[in-house]
Design a protein around this motif. Structure first.
Motif, mmCIF file in Angstrom:
data_model
loop_
_atom_site.group_PDB
_atom_site.id
_atom_site.type_symbol
_atom_site.label_atom_id
_atom_site.label_comp_id
_atom_site.label_asym_id
_atom_site.label_seq_id
_atom_site.Cartn_x
_atom_site.Cartn_y
_atom_site.Cartn_z
ATOM 1 N N GLY A 30 0.794 -1.210 0.000
ATOM 2 C CA GLY A 30 0.000 0.000 0.000
ATOM 3 C C GLY A 30 0.831 1.268 0.000
ATOM 4 N N ARG A 31 1.844 1.314 0.843
ATOM 5 C CA ARG A 31 2.683 2.509 0.935
ATOM 6 C C ARG A 31 3.373 2.787 -0.390
ATOM 7 N N TRP A 32 3.877 1.708 -0.997
ATOM 8 C CA TRP A 32 4.355 1.735 -2.378
ATOM 9 C C TRP A 32 3.676 0.577 -3.104
ATOM 10 N N ALA A 38 10.601 1.332 -3.948
ATOM 11 C CA ALA A 38 10.221 2.247 -2.871
ATOM 12 C C ALA A 38 11.057 3.514 -2.978
ATOM 13 N N GLU A 39 10.467 4.563 -3.492
ATOM 14 C CA GLU A 39 11.179 5.817 -3.702
ATOM 15 C C GLU A 39 10.737 6.858 -2.684
ATOM 16 N N ALA A 40 11.716 7.549 -2.104
ATOM 17 C CA ALA A 40 11.420 8.593 -1.135
ATOM 18 C C ALA A 40 10.563 9.678 -1.780
ATOM 19 N N GLY A 41 9.560 10.112 -1.068
ATOM 20 C CA GLY A 41 8.672 11.145 -1.583
ATOM 21 C C GLY A 41 7.503 10.602 -2.376
ATOM 22 N N GLN A 42 7.509 9.295 -2.678
ATOM 23 C CA GLN A 42 6.438 8.680 -3.450
ATOM 24 C C GLN A 42 5.513 7.832 -2.580
ATOM 25 N N GLU A 43 5.682 7.918 -1.269
ATOM 26 C CA GLU A 43 4.880 7.101 -0.371
ATOM 27 C C GLU A 43 3.427 7.564 -0.339
ATOM 28 N N LEU A 44 2.525 6.617 -0.278
ATOM 29 C CA LEU A 44 1.117 6.940 -0.090
ATOM 30 C C LEU A 44 0.833 6.853 1.405
ATOM 31 N N TRP A 49 -4.384 5.748 1.797
ATOM 32 C CA TRP A 49 -4.541 4.371 1.311
ATOM 33 C C TRP A 49 -5.793 3.730 1.890
ATOM 34 N N LEU A 50 -5.996 3.901 3.193
ATOM 35 C CA LEU A 50 -7.146 3.306 3.858
ATOM 36 C C LEU A 50 -8.450 3.821 3.268
ATOM 37 N N TRP A 66 -7.317 -10.340 0.361
ATOM 38 C CA TRP A 66 -6.477 -9.908 1.476
ATOM 39 C C TRP A 66 -6.318 -8.390 1.545
ATOM 40 N N SER A 67 -6.736 -7.684 0.517
ATOM 41 C CA SER A 67 -6.660 -6.223 0.539
ATOM 42 C C SER A 67 -7.907 -5.580 1.127
ATOM 43 N N VAL A 68 -8.939 -6.365 1.390
ATOM 44 C CA VAL A 68 -10.155 -5.829 1.991
ATOM 45 C C VAL A 68 -9.814 -5.315 3.386
ATOM 46 N N THR A 69 -10.177 -4.085 3.688
ATOM 47 C CA THR A 69 -9.782 -3.474 4.956
ATOM 48 C C THR A 69 -10.860 -3.543 6.030
ATOM 49 N N SER A 70 -12.040 -4.020 5.701
ATOM 50 C CA SER A 70 -13.109 -4.050 6.700
ATOM 51 C C SER A 70 -13.799 -5.408 6.750
ATOM 52 N N GLU A 71 -13.845 -5.965 7.945
ATOM 53 C CA GLU A 71 -14.640 -7.166 8.240
ATOM 54 C C GLU A 71 -14.333 -8.337 7.302
ATOM 55 N N LEU A 72 -13.071 -8.524 6.938
ATOM 56 C CA LEU A 72 -12.723 -9.602 6.011
ATOM 57 C C LEU A 72 -13.124 -10.974 6.540
#
Length: 218
Positions: A30-32, A38-44, A49-50, A66-72
Protein backbone atom coordinates in the motif's frame (compact mmCIF):
# COMPACT_ATOMS: atom_id res chain seq x y z
CA UNK A 1 -2.94 -44.92 19.36
CA UNK A 2 -4.15 -45.24 15.82
CA UNK A 3 -4.48 -42.02 13.87
CA UNK A 4 -8.13 -41.14 13.41
CA UNK A 5 -7.78 -38.56 10.65
CA UNK A 6 -7.01 -40.86 7.71
CA UNK A 7 -9.64 -40.49 5.06
CA UNK A 8 -10.94 -37.22 6.52
CA UNK A 9 -10.37 -33.63 5.52
CA UNK A 10 -9.07 -31.13 8.06
CA UNK A 11 -10.22 -27.56 7.37
CA UNK A 12 -7.73 -25.00 8.70
CA UNK A 13 -8.82 -21.39 9.20
CA UNK A 14 -5.99 -19.01 10.15
CA UNK A 15 -6.81 -15.68 11.73
CA UNK A 16 -4.55 -12.77 12.53
CA UNK A 17 -5.50 -9.76 14.63
CA UNK A 18 -7.70 -7.80 12.16
CA UNK A 19 -5.96 -4.45 12.63
CA UNK A 20 -2.48 -5.98 12.46
CA UNK A 21 -3.53 -7.65 9.22
CA UNK A 22 -4.51 -4.36 7.57
CA UNK A 23 -1.45 -2.46 8.78
CA UNK A 24 0.75 -5.25 7.43
CA UNK A 25 -1.06 -5.11 4.09
CA UNK A 26 -0.44 -1.37 3.87
CA UNK A 27 3.28 -1.83 4.35
CA UNK A 28 3.38 -4.78 1.98
CA UNK A 29 1.73 -3.20 -1.05
CA UNK A 30 0.00 0.00 0.00
CA UNK A 31 2.68 2.51 0.94
CA UNK A 32 4.35 1.73 -2.38
CA UNK A 33 2.85 -0.36 -5.13
CA UNK A 34 3.49 -4.08 -5.14
CA UNK A 35 6.72 -4.94 -7.02
CA UNK A 36 7.49 -1.23 -7.42
CA UNK A 37 10.61 0.49 -6.20
CA UNK A 38 10.22 2.25 -2.87
CA UNK A 39 11.18 5.82 -3.70
CA UNK A 40 11.42 8.59 -1.14
CA UNK A 41 8.67 11.14 -1.58
CA UNK A 42 6.44 8.68 -3.45
CA UNK A 43 4.88 7.10 -0.37
CA UNK A 44 1.12 6.94 -0.09
CA UNK A 45 0.16 7.92 3.49
CA UNK A 46 -1.69 5.26 5.43
CA UNK A 47 -4.81 7.41 5.86
CA UNK A 48 -5.06 8.04 2.11
CA UNK A 49 -4.54 4.37 1.31
CA UNK A 50 -7.15 3.31 3.86
CA UNK A 51 -9.77 5.68 2.51
CA UNK A 52 -9.11 4.54 -1.05
CA UNK A 53 -9.55 0.91 -0.05
CA UNK A 54 -12.75 1.71 1.84
CA UNK A 55 -14.26 3.06 -1.36
CA UNK A 56 -13.51 0.06 -3.56
CA UNK A 57 -13.37 -2.91 -1.18
CA UNK A 58 -16.77 -2.90 0.46
CA UNK A 59 -17.34 -6.19 -1.33
CA UNK A 60 -14.94 -8.89 -2.47
CA UNK A 61 -15.74 -9.40 -6.12
CA UNK A 62 -12.89 -8.58 -8.53
CA UNK A 63 -10.46 -7.59 -5.77
CA UNK A 64 -7.71 -9.33 -3.83
CA UNK A 65 -9.45 -10.69 -0.74
CA UNK A 66 -6.48 -9.91 1.48
CA UNK A 67 -6.66 -6.22 0.54
CA UNK A 68 -10.16 -5.83 1.99
CA UNK A 69 -9.78 -3.47 4.96
CA UNK A 70 -13.11 -4.05 6.70
CA UNK A 71 -14.64 -7.17 8.24
CA UNK A 72 -12.72 -9.60 6.01
CA UNK A 73 -13.10 -12.59 8.34
CA UNK A 74 -16.78 -12.05 9.08
CA UNK A 75 -17.57 -11.52 5.39
CA UNK A 76 -15.57 -14.54 4.26
CA UNK A 77 -16.71 -17.02 6.89
CA UNK A 78 -20.36 -15.99 6.62
CA UNK A 79 -20.34 -16.24 2.83
CA UNK A 80 -20.63 -12.56 1.89
CA UNK A 81 -18.74 -12.21 -1.39
CA UNK A 82 -20.83 -10.09 -3.75
CA UNK A 83 -23.11 -7.49 -2.17
CA UNK A 84 -21.02 -4.34 -1.69
CA UNK A 85 -23.85 -2.46 -0.02
CA UNK A 86 -24.77 -5.10 2.54
CA UNK A 87 -24.42 -4.00 6.16
CA UNK A 88 -22.56 -6.64 8.14
CA UNK A 89 -24.56 -7.51 11.25
CA UNK A 90 -24.40 -9.60 14.40
CA UNK A 91 -26.07 -12.41 12.46
CA UNK A 92 -23.12 -12.60 10.06
CA UNK A 93 -20.70 -12.73 12.97
CA UNK A 94 -22.62 -15.56 14.62
CA UNK A 95 -22.57 -17.46 11.32
CA UNK A 96 -18.81 -16.97 11.17
CA UNK A 97 -18.48 -18.18 14.77
CA UNK A 98 -20.41 -21.32 13.89
CA UNK A 99 -17.95 -21.93 11.07
CA UNK A 100 -15.04 -21.63 13.50
CA UNK A 101 -16.73 -24.03 15.91
CA UNK A 102 -16.83 -26.70 13.22
CA UNK A 103 -13.46 -25.94 11.61
CA UNK A 104 -9.92 -26.01 12.97
CA UNK A 105 -9.01 -22.36 13.59
CA UNK A 106 -5.42 -21.29 14.13
CA UNK A 107 -4.24 -17.98 15.53
CA UNK A 108 -1.34 -16.48 13.58
CA UNK A 109 0.25 -15.04 16.71
CA UNK A 110 0.47 -18.56 18.19
CA UNK A 111 1.75 -20.42 15.14
CA UNK A 112 5.29 -20.73 16.51
CA UNK A 113 4.28 -21.80 20.02
CA UNK A 114 4.91 -25.34 21.28
CA UNK A 115 1.22 -25.48 22.20
CA UNK A 116 0.25 -25.15 18.54
CA UNK A 117 2.94 -27.58 17.44
CA UNK A 118 1.76 -30.22 19.88
CA UNK A 119 -1.92 -29.70 19.02
CA UNK A 120 -1.25 -29.95 15.29
CA UNK A 121 1.01 -32.94 15.87
CA UNK A 122 -1.76 -34.83 17.62
CA UNK A 123 -4.30 -33.87 14.98
CA UNK A 124 -2.08 -34.55 11.97
CA UNK A 125 -0.21 -37.49 13.45
CA UNK A 126 3.37 -36.30 13.70
CA UNK A 127 5.52 -36.45 16.82
CA UNK A 128 6.39 -33.30 18.73
CA UNK A 129 7.29 -34.68 22.15
CA UNK A 130 11.05 -34.53 21.58
CA UNK A 131 11.46 -30.80 21.11
CA UNK A 132 7.91 -29.43 20.86
CA UNK A 133 8.67 -27.79 17.53
CA UNK A 134 6.79 -28.50 14.30
CA UNK A 135 8.76 -30.94 12.11
CA UNK A 136 8.43 -28.67 9.12
CA UNK A 137 11.31 -27.84 6.79
CA UNK A 138 11.23 -24.21 5.69
CA UNK A 139 13.46 -23.84 2.62
CA UNK A 140 15.15 -20.58 1.86
CA UNK A 141 13.11 -18.53 -0.57
CA UNK A 142 13.36 -15.25 -2.34
CA UNK A 143 12.02 -12.19 -0.61
CA UNK A 144 8.39 -11.35 -1.16
CA UNK A 145 7.49 -8.63 -3.61
CA UNK A 146 6.19 -6.20 -1.00
CA UNK A 147 7.82 -3.72 1.34
CA UNK A 148 7.04 -5.18 4.76
CA UNK A 149 10.68 -5.10 5.83
CA UNK A 150 10.70 -1.31 5.39
CA UNK A 151 8.23 -0.75 8.23
CA UNK A 152 10.07 1.01 11.07
CA UNK A 153 9.45 -0.47 14.51
CA UNK A 154 8.46 2.98 15.73
CA UNK A 155 5.83 3.61 13.02
CA UNK A 156 2.31 4.26 14.32
CA UNK A 157 -0.93 5.04 12.46
CA UNK A 158 -2.55 8.38 13.23
CA UNK A 159 -5.15 8.22 15.98
CA UNK A 160 -7.94 9.30 13.62
CA UNK A 161 -7.00 6.70 11.01
CA UNK A 162 -6.74 3.94 13.60
CA UNK A 163 -10.16 4.81 15.04
CA UNK A 164 -11.64 4.67 11.54
CA UNK A 165 -10.07 1.29 10.86
CA UNK A 166 -11.15 0.01 14.26
CA UNK A 167 -14.76 1.03 13.70
CA UNK A 168 -14.69 -0.64 10.28
CA UNK A 169 -13.77 -3.97 11.91
CA UNK A 170 -15.94 -4.22 15.01
CA UNK A 171 -17.31 -7.65 14.08
CA UNK A 172 -13.92 -9.00 13.02
CA UNK A 173 -12.43 -7.88 16.33
CA UNK A 174 -15.16 -9.70 18.21
CA UNK A 175 -14.69 -12.73 15.98
CA UNK A 176 -10.92 -12.70 16.59
CA UNK A 177 -11.49 -12.50 20.36
CA UNK A 178 -13.92 -15.41 20.07
CA UNK A 179 -11.38 -17.40 18.05
CA UNK A 180 -8.53 -16.80 20.50
CA UNK A 181 -10.68 -18.02 23.38
CA UNK A 182 -11.79 -21.05 21.39
CA UNK A 183 -8.28 -21.96 20.28
CA UNK A 184 -6.72 -21.35 23.69
CA UNK A 185 -9.18 -23.80 25.24
CA UNK A 186 -8.42 -26.39 22.57
CA UNK A 187 -4.61 -26.20 22.70
CA UNK A 188 -4.06 -25.37 26.37
CA UNK A 189 -1.31 -27.49 27.89
CA UNK A 190 -0.29 -26.91 31.50
CA UNK A 191 3.08 -28.55 30.92
CA UNK A 192 3.97 -25.87 28.36
CA UNK A 193 2.89 -22.88 30.41
CA UNK A 194 0.54 -20.08 29.34
CA UNK A 195 0.09 -18.95 25.76
CA UNK A 196 1.57 -15.54 24.93
CA UNK A 197 -0.91 -12.64 24.96
CA UNK A 198 -2.46 -11.50 21.71
CA UNK A 199 -2.99 -7.85 20.70
CA UNK A 200 -5.91 -6.09 22.40
CA UNK A 201 -9.39 -6.15 20.92
CA UNK A 202 -11.03 -3.86 23.49
CA UNK A 203 -10.34 -0.43 21.99
CA UNK A 204 -8.22 1.43 19.45
CA UNK A 205 -6.50 3.26 22.31
CA UNK A 206 -5.50 0.00 24.01
CA UNK A 207 -4.25 -1.39 20.72
CA UNK A 208 -2.20 1.73 20.00
CA UNK A 209 -0.68 1.53 23.49
CA UNK A 210 0.21 -2.09 22.72
CA UNK A 211 1.97 -1.00 19.51
CA UNK A 212 3.94 1.58 21.50
CA UNK A 213 4.95 -1.03 24.10
CA UNK A 214 5.90 -3.55 21.43
CA UNK A 215 8.19 -1.00 19.80
CA UNK A 216 9.78 -0.15 23.13
CA UNK A 217 8.62 3.45 22.93
CA UNK A 218 7.45 5.56 25.84
Amino acid sequence: MACQRLGNCLSLTILRHPIDRVLSRYWYEGRWGLFKKAEAGQELPFGDWLRQKREVHNGHRDFRLWSVTSELYTKTLSGVVVDKNLEISFVHMVTAQEWLDEAYPIITEWLSTPHMARALGKRLCFATESNDKPPIHAPRRRAAGGHTSRRPASWLPDVEDLELLWNDNTHDLQLYAYATKLVSERIADASLGPLPPTPPTTSAAAYRAWLVARAGMT
